[in-house]
Design an enzyme around this catalytic site. Structure first.
Site, short mmCIF file in Angstrom:
data_model
loop_
_atom_site.label_atom_id
_atom_site.label_comp_id
_atom_site.label_asym_id
_atom_site.label_seq_id
_atom_site.Cartn_x
_atom_site.Cartn_y
_atom_site.Cartn_z
N ASP A 29 0.96 -0.96 -0.01
CA ASP A 29 -0.05 0.25 -0.01
C ASP A 29 0.93 1.22 0.06
O ASP A 29 1.98 1.67 0.91
CB ASP A 29 -0.97 0.04 1.30
CG ASP A 29 -2.03 0.86 1.03
OD1 ASP A 29 -1.88 2.10 0.53
OD2 ASP A 29 -3.41 0.45 1.40
N THR A 65 -6.90 4.05 -1.24
CA THR A 65 -6.85 2.56 -1.22
C THR A 65 -7.99 1.63 -1.68
O THR A 65 -7.73 0.98 -2.41
CB THR A 65 -6.51 2.28 0.35
OG1 THR A 65 -5.40 2.87 0.53
CG2 THR A 65 -6.16 0.80 0.45
N TYR A 150 -9.99 -8.31 7.73
CA TYR A 150 -8.89 -7.62 7.80
C TYR A 150 -8.39 -7.32 9.45
O TYR A 150 -9.18 -6.90 10.07
CB TYR A 150 -9.16 -6.13 7.15
CG TYR A 150 -7.71 -5.37 7.17
CD1 TYR A 150 -6.61 -5.88 6.26
CD2 TYR A 150 -7.47 -4.34 8.05
CE1 TYR A 150 -5.45 -5.13 6.33
CE2 TYR A 150 -6.47 -3.68 7.88
CZ TYR A 150 -5.32 -3.97 7.19
OH TYR A 150 -4.13 -3.25 6.81
N ASP A 233 -1.15 0.41 -4.94
CA ASP A 233 -2.57 0.99 -5.33
C ASP A 233 -2.32 2.65 -5.42
O ASP A 233 -3.16 3.13 -6.41
CB ASP A 233 -3.51 1.01 -3.83
CG ASP A 233 -2.96 1.40 -2.58
OD1 ASP A 233 -1.63 1.72 -2.50
OD2 ASP A 233 -3.78 1.46 -1.58
N HIS A 234 -1.38 3.18 -4.97
CA HIS A 234 -1.15 4.64 -5.49
C HIS A 234 0.13 4.95 -4.52
O HIS A 234 0.88 4.15 -4.05
CB HIS A 234 -2.24 5.54 -4.85
CG HIS A 234 -2.47 5.04 -3.15
ND1 HIS A 234 -1.51 5.62 -2.25
CD2 HIS A 234 -3.31 4.22 -2.68
CE1 HIS A 234 -1.99 4.92 -1.13
NE2 HIS A 234 -2.99 4.57 -1.28
N HIS A 337 -2.33 11.07 -0.20
CA HIS A 337 -2.81 10.69 -1.84
C HIS A 337 -4.47 10.81 -1.61
O HIS A 337 -4.98 11.09 -0.88
CB HIS A 337 -2.11 9.33 -1.82
CG HIS A 337 -2.79 8.31 -0.86
ND1 HIS A 337 -3.94 7.74 -1.08
CD2 HIS A 337 -2.18 7.93 0.35
CE1 HIS A 337 -4.22 6.85 -0.03
NE2 HIS A 337 -3.25 7.03 0.67
#
Ligand code: AMP
Ligand code: ZN
Ligand code: ZN
Length: 401
Positions: A29, A65, A150, A233-234, A337
């Protein structure tokens, strides 16, 4: 005679390994595209050098995300798959989707499209997730064969044990598509900023984890048939010079319902007059952000079709950020982000390793193209309703054009 025995042994070992394809999709991530160029990641650089490496992986808008992880596994833009932010409203029912709220993230009604694991299961494969946004839904058609809810406190090595355990199952139970997720570089990028020593330490430790994983994967019977895709993801941009936009000040005296925080906020006006007033006020104060009517969003952002998208959208440019009641605990972040994916700081990484990938470096790849790429590696028929295009990425696949 000796030759014949050797030949038979070879054939039987090949048959044992089988010819089934296996895929391991790893997400780091917030791992910005340039973190691989810092001399901190010998294991990932070694895999990239023996496989495919993209200059960067372009996220979808908004570069958060959940929308991005879900685009990677569905091949769709958020306006089509429905996970339009980490937190958003269904304006018709008033229901809210929120990361961290286990009830909404497990409710399959929020998730459109078809994930790579659902596609694989529909075509007879077993699948597993060592975490992935969208993998915990209650609907057995939508969730993977094996998965865990999670829990960010699960250690790296425990996650590796899960993956190795799944790939070591008897063939009939063994998943062919496995995902693995680490949040560490997102956490450290926010906390310390993308260029800080503290962030570099985390990058280095994560690479060591990938190194341990690689050593263990090499011992597996399925290793010759395994393709590994490492993505993020970024990226992350520095917020050291952050400028907060206080919506409550700009919109003082006006009635408004807002959803979102940070780089993007969305408004749900009660009527046309309210919409006109909000638009006019936001336009007058337009500094560090752009205000759009939903239908006027730039086509390249692909963010106007879904009914959950507000009728007015305000998109900030870094280092500006919207402060709303939802954003309180993120105020001290030194990195963030969620901004326009055309900004290079928002880009992540893509490494493809295994017999399915050409040994090559390429330019920027769009993350919506990964779903059809992964389907091709697995020999799966993709969901036809996607935004991603295999034609844009099939040159990465060995023995393809
Ligand atoms: P953000 O930086 O706000 O886009 O979100 C990143 C955070 O999402 C991570 O630090 C994790 O805590 C959280 N996260 C990642 N994957 C999951 C998941 N599958 N379920 C719940 N939270 C998650
Ligand atoms: Zn993220
Ligand atoms: Zn983040």
């Amino acid at each position: 005679m000796k030759k014949i025995i050797l030949f038979l042994l070879l054939i039987s070992s090949l048959l044992q390994a089988g010819d089934k394809p296996y895929l391991l999709l790893i997400s780091l991530d917030g791992f910005r595209w340039d973190y691989l160029n810092r001399g901190l990641t010998p294991n990932m650089n070694s895999m990239a050098g023996q496989g495919t490496r993209a200059l960067s992986l372009q996220p979808v808008f908004p570069s958060k995300t959940f929308p991005n992880h879900y685009s990677i596994v569905t091949g769709m833009y958020p306006e089509h798959h429905g996970i339009i932010y980490n937190r958003f409203l269904n304006p018709q029912s008033g229901a809210e989707y929120r990361v961290g709220d286990s009830i909404s993230v497990r409710d399959d009604r929020w998730y459109g499209g078809e994930t790579i694991w659902a596609t694989a299961q529909r075509q007879g494969m077993k699948t597993a997730c060592a975490f992935w946004p969208g993998s915990e839904t209650h609907d057995p058609v939508k969730h993977p064969t094996y998965f865990y809810n999670y829990d960010g406190s699960v250690t790296h090595d425990q996650r590796l044990d899960w993956v190795i355990g799944w790939f070591s199952l008897p063939e009939a139970e063994r998943p062919q598509v496995v995902t693995l997720y680490f949040s560490d570089t997102d956490d450290s990028g926010h906390r310390y900023g993308p260029d800080a020593v503290g962030n570099n330490d985390v990058i280095q430790r994560l690479d060591q984890t990938i190194g341990r994983l690689w050593q263990r994967l090499k011992q597996l019977e399925i290793y010759p048939n395994l393709n590994i895709v490492i993505v993020s993801d970024h990226g992350m941009t520095s917020m050291a010079e952050v400028q907060s936009i206080l919506l409550s000040e700009i919109l003082a005296g006006l009635e408004y319902t807002v959803s979102g925080y940070g780089p993007l906020v969305q408004f749900f006006p009660v009527d046309k007059q309210n919409e006109a007033e909000l638009y006019a006020r936001l336009k007058e104060n337009e500094q560090g952000y752009t205000i759009y009517r939903k239908a006027e969003m730039p086509a390249g952002l692909h963010y106007s079709e879904h009914p959950f998208i507000g009728s007015l959208l305000a998109v900030a440019d870094p280092p500006f950020t919207f402060t709303t009641s939802e954003s309180e605990n993120n105020e001290s972040a030194l990195g963030d982000h969620g901004y326009n994916p055309w900004l290079l700081d928002m880009h992540g990484i893509l490494i493809g390793f295994g017999s399915g990938f050409n040994r090559m470096e390429t330019g920027t790849v769009q993350n919506i193209d990964l779903y059809p790429l992964m389907c091709a590696l697995l020999g799966l028929e993709p969901n036809p309703g996607i935004d991603g295009r295999l034609e844009r990425v099939e040159f990465l696949i060995r023995n393809k054009k």
